[in-house]
Design a protein around this motif. Structure first.
Motif, PDB file in Angstrom:
ATOM      1  N   LEU A  25      -1.813 -16.134 -27.568  1.00 14.56           N
ATOM      2  CA  LEU A  25      -2.320 -15.287 -26.495  1.00 14.56           C
ATOM      3  C   LEU A  25      -1.310 -14.200 -26.137  1.00 14.56           C
ATOM      4  O   LEU A  25      -1.696 -13.072 -25.824  1.00 14.56           O
ATOM      5  CB  LEU A  25      -2.666 -16.121 -25.266  1.00 14.56           C
ATOM      6  CG  LEU A  25      -3.735 -17.190 -25.455  1.00 14.56           C
ATOM      7  CD1 LEU A  25      -4.040 -17.868 -24.132  1.00 14.56           C
ATOM      8  CD2 LEU A  25      -4.990 -16.623 -26.075  1.00 14.56           C
ATOM      9  N   ALA A  26      -0.026 -14.528 -26.204  1.00 13.25           N
ATOM     10  CA  ALA A  26       1.015 -13.535 -25.932  1.00 13.25           C
ATOM     11  C   ALA A  26       0.926 -12.392 -26.940  1.00 13.25           C
ATOM     12  O   ALA A  26       1.029 -11.212 -26.570  1.00 13.25           O
ATOM     13  CB  ALA A  26       2.402 -14.175 -25.961  1.00 13.25           C
ATOM     14  N   ALA A  27       0.697 -12.713 -28.205  1.00 11.26           N
ATOM     15  CA  ALA A  27       0.586 -11.690 -29.240  1.00 11.26           C
ATOM     16  C   ALA A  27      -0.643 -10.809 -29.000  1.00 11.26           C
ATOM     17  O   ALA A  27      -0.587  -9.588 -29.152  1.00 11.26           O
ATOM     18  CB  ALA A  27       0.518 -12.329 -30.620  1.00 11.26           C
ATOM     19  N   GLY A  28      -1.751 -11.422 -28.628  1.00 11.68           N
ATOM     20  CA  GLY A  28      -2.966 -10.650 -28.342  1.00 11.68           C
ATOM     21  C   GLY A  28      -2.783  -9.731 -27.148  1.00 11.68           C
ATOM     22  O   GLY A  28      -3.187  -8.568 -27.168  1.00 11.68           O
ATOM     23  N   LEU A  29      -2.161 -10.242 -26.091  1.00  4.63           N
ATOM     24  CA  LEU A  29      -1.915  -9.432 -24.911  1.00  4.63           C
ATOM     25  C   LEU A  29      -0.945  -8.296 -25.232  1.00  4.63           C
ATOM     26  O   LEU A  29      -1.136  -7.168 -24.764  1.00  4.63           O
ATOM     27  CB  LEU A  29      -1.383 -10.297 -23.774  1.00  4.63           C
ATOM     28  CG  LEU A  29      -1.149  -9.577 -22.452  1.00  4.63           C
ATOM     29  CD1 LEU A  29      -2.455  -9.000 -21.892  1.00  4.63           C
ATOM     30  CD2 LEU A  29      -0.516 -10.524 -21.437  1.00  4.63           C
ATOM     31  N   ASP A  79      -9.045 -15.051 -27.960  1.00  6.81           N
ATOM     32  CA  ASP A  79      -8.341 -14.501 -29.111  1.00  6.81           C
ATOM     33  C   ASP A  79      -8.044 -13.022 -28.824  1.00  6.81           C
ATOM     34  O   ASP A  79      -8.351 -12.523 -27.747  1.00  6.81           O
ATOM     35  CB  ASP A  79      -9.163 -14.683 -30.391  1.00  6.81           C
ATOM     36  CG  ASP A  79     -10.504 -13.976 -30.365  1.00  6.81           C
ATOM     37  OD1 ASP A  79     -10.813 -13.255 -29.388  1.00  6.81           O
ATOM     38  OD2 ASP A  79     -11.273 -14.136 -31.326  1.00  6.81           O
ATOM     39  N   THR A  80      -7.429 -12.324 -29.753  1.00  7.76           N
ATOM     40  CA  THR A  80      -7.033 -10.939 -29.510  1.00  7.76           C
ATOM     41  C   THR A  80      -8.239 -10.064 -29.181  1.00  7.76           C
ATOM     42  O   THR A  80      -8.188  -9.251 -28.251  1.00  7.76           O
ATOM     43  CB  THR A  80      -6.259 -10.373 -30.716  1.00  7.76           C
ATOM     44  OG1 THR A  80      -5.089 -11.179 -30.910  1.00  7.76           O
ATOM     45  CG2 THR A  80      -5.842  -8.937 -30.480  1.00  7.76           C
ATOM     46  N   ALA A  84      -8.861  -8.108 -25.665  1.00  8.72           N
ATOM     47  CA  ALA A  84      -9.167  -6.671 -25.659  1.00  8.72           C
ATOM     48  C   ALA A  84     -10.467  -6.396 -24.916  1.00  8.72           C
ATOM     49  O   ALA A  84     -10.569  -5.441 -24.134  1.00  8.72           O
ATOM     50  CB  ALA A  84      -9.244  -6.146 -27.094  1.00  8.72           C
ATOM     51  N   GLU A  85     -11.457  -7.233 -25.127  1.00  5.92           N
ATOM     52  CA  GLU A  85     -12.741  -7.088 -24.431  1.00  5.92           C
ATOM     53  C   GLU A  85     -12.566  -7.249 -22.915  1.00  5.92           C
ATOM     54  O   GLU A  85     -13.123  -6.479 -22.129  1.00  5.92           O
ATOM     55  CB  GLU A  85     -13.723  -8.121 -24.964  1.00  5.92           C
ATOM     56  CG  GLU A  85     -15.088  -8.057 -24.349  1.00  5.92           C
ATOM     57  CD  GLU A  85     -16.003  -9.158 -24.858  1.00  5.92           C
ATOM     58  OE1 GLU A  85     -16.925  -9.528 -24.110  1.00  5.92           O
ATOM     59  OE2 GLU A  85     -15.800  -9.658 -25.977  1.00  5.92           O
ATOM     60  N   ALA A  86     -11.779  -8.237 -22.518  1.00  7.48           N
ATOM     61  CA  ALA A  86     -11.530  -8.453 -21.090  1.00  7.48           C
ATOM     62  C   ALA A  86     -10.779  -7.270 -20.480  1.00  7.48           C
ATOM     63  O   ALA A  86     -11.086  -6.828 -19.363  1.00  7.48           O
ATOM     64  CB  ALA A  86     -10.743  -9.744 -20.875  1.00  7.48           C
ATOM     65  N   ALA A  87      -9.803  -6.730 -21.206  1.00  7.06           N
ATOM     66  CA  ALA A  87      -9.058  -5.562 -20.720  1.00  7.06           C
ATOM     67  C   ALA A  87      -9.983  -4.351 -20.594  1.00  7.06           C
ATOM     68  O   ALA A  87      -9.926  -3.605 -19.613  1.00  7.06           O
ATOM     69  CB  ALA A  87      -7.901  -5.246 -21.662  1.00  7.06           C
ATOM     70  N   GLU A 117     -11.651 -10.587 -40.332  1.00  5.52           N
ATOM     71  CA  GLU A 117     -11.417 -11.341 -39.098  1.00  5.52           C
ATOM     72  C   GLU A 117     -10.270 -10.807 -38.237  1.00  5.52           C
ATOM     73  O   GLU A 117      -9.863 -11.466 -37.299  1.00  5.52           O
ATOM     74  CB  GLU A 117     -11.228 -12.837 -39.387  1.00  5.52           C
ATOM     75  CG  GLU A 117     -12.441 -13.503 -40.008  1.00  5.52           C
ATOM     76  CD  GLU A 117     -13.716 -13.332 -39.172  1.00  5.52           C
ATOM     77  OE1 GLU A 117     -13.674 -13.557 -37.956  1.00  5.52           O
ATOM     78  OE2 GLU A 117     -14.749 -12.967 -39.757  1.00  5.52           O
ATOM     79  N   ARG A 118      -9.727  -9.617 -38.579  1.00  5.16           N
ATOM     80  CA  ARG A 118      -8.738  -8.994 -37.705  1.00  5.16           C
ATOM     81  C   ARG A 118      -9.460  -8.500 -36.459  1.00  5.16           C
ATOM     82  O   ARG A 118     -10.620  -8.117 -36.515  1.00  5.16           O
ATOM     83  CB  ARG A 118      -8.086  -7.772 -38.368  1.00  5.16           C
ATOM     84  CG  ARG A 118      -7.261  -8.057 -39.577  1.00  5.16           C
ATOM     85  CD  ARG A 118      -6.820  -6.750 -40.256  1.00  5.16           C
ATOM     86  NE  ARG A 118      -7.985  -5.973 -40.646  1.00  5.16           N
ATOM     87  CZ  ARG A 118      -8.189  -4.688 -40.321  1.00  5.16           C
ATOM     88  NH1 ARG A 118      -7.317  -4.015 -39.633  1.00  5.16           N
ATOM     89  NH2 ARG A 118      -9.277  -4.063 -40.717  1.00  5.16           N
ATOM     90  N   ALA A 119      -8.756  -8.464 -35.339  1.00  4.96           N
ATOM     91  CA  ALA A 119      -9.322  -7.896 -34.117  1.00  4.96           C
ATOM     92  C   ALA A 119      -9.235  -6.378 -34.242  1.00  4.96           C
ATOM     93  O   ALA A 119      -8.158  -5.828 -34.493  1.00  4.96           O
ATOM     94  CB  ALA A 119      -8.544  -8.374 -32.900  1.00  4.96           C
TER      95      ALA A 119
END
Length: 158
Positions: A25-29, A79-80, A84-87, A117-119
């Motif tokens: 989650l840290a990497a996605g954020l 996931d990432t 991103a969707e939430a942001a 499957e990459r974001a």
């Protein structure tokens, strides 16, 4: 609970996600915050929050919150692409701004999974196309803006 949230069936207020315990989650954020810094720096870096559910039929919700704590809606899949969707939801609902935007079509793009499957940020105009991987929006900026951003990052790094 924030007055920007639509969900009222949770008994708990959102709380910060322990990113040290969740490096995924840290990497996605981090990827989302790189995109924000490159294209919408006035928003500031997002924080990842979660609202636990007391009901096993209702999954926990994850929220991307602005530095001042405001957030909107949430996602169940952190996931990432979900972060991103939430942001994106927070930026659109709280700041009243479309983010991010496809420079070619001047249209808002959406987070999703690419073929491998990459974001990715995906533009749906016409046939649709992948804009870039989440975290790489700086690469879509015009050369002058991209160079200025790199200079700023080098200065910050020391």
């Amino acid at each position: 609970m924030s007055h920007f949230s639509h969900r009222r069936d949770f008994a708990h207020d959102p709380r910060p996600v322990d990113l040290a315990a969740r490096p995924d989650l840290a990497a996605g954020l981090d990827a989302v915050n790189r995109d924000l810094a490159a294209t919408l720096p006035e928003a500031g870096p997002m924080r990842l929050m979660w609202t636990p559910s007391d009901d096993e039929d209702i999954p926990d919700q994850y929220h991307a919150a602005l530095p001042d704590g405001r957030w909107h809606d949430g996602v169940q899949d952190p996931d990432t692409a979900g972060i991103a969707e939430a942001a994106q939801e927070t930026v659109q609902a709280v700041l009243w701004q479309v983010w991010p935007v496809c420079r070619e079509h001047r249209s808002g793009v959406h987070a999703g999974a690419g073929a491998d499957e990459r974001a990715v940020w995906w533009c749906r105009v016409d046939e649709g196309h992948e804009l870039c991987e989440v975290g790489e929006l700086a690469q879509t900026l015009p050369g002058k803006q991209r160079r200025a951003l790199r200079r700023k990052e080098r200065r910050r790094a020391g």
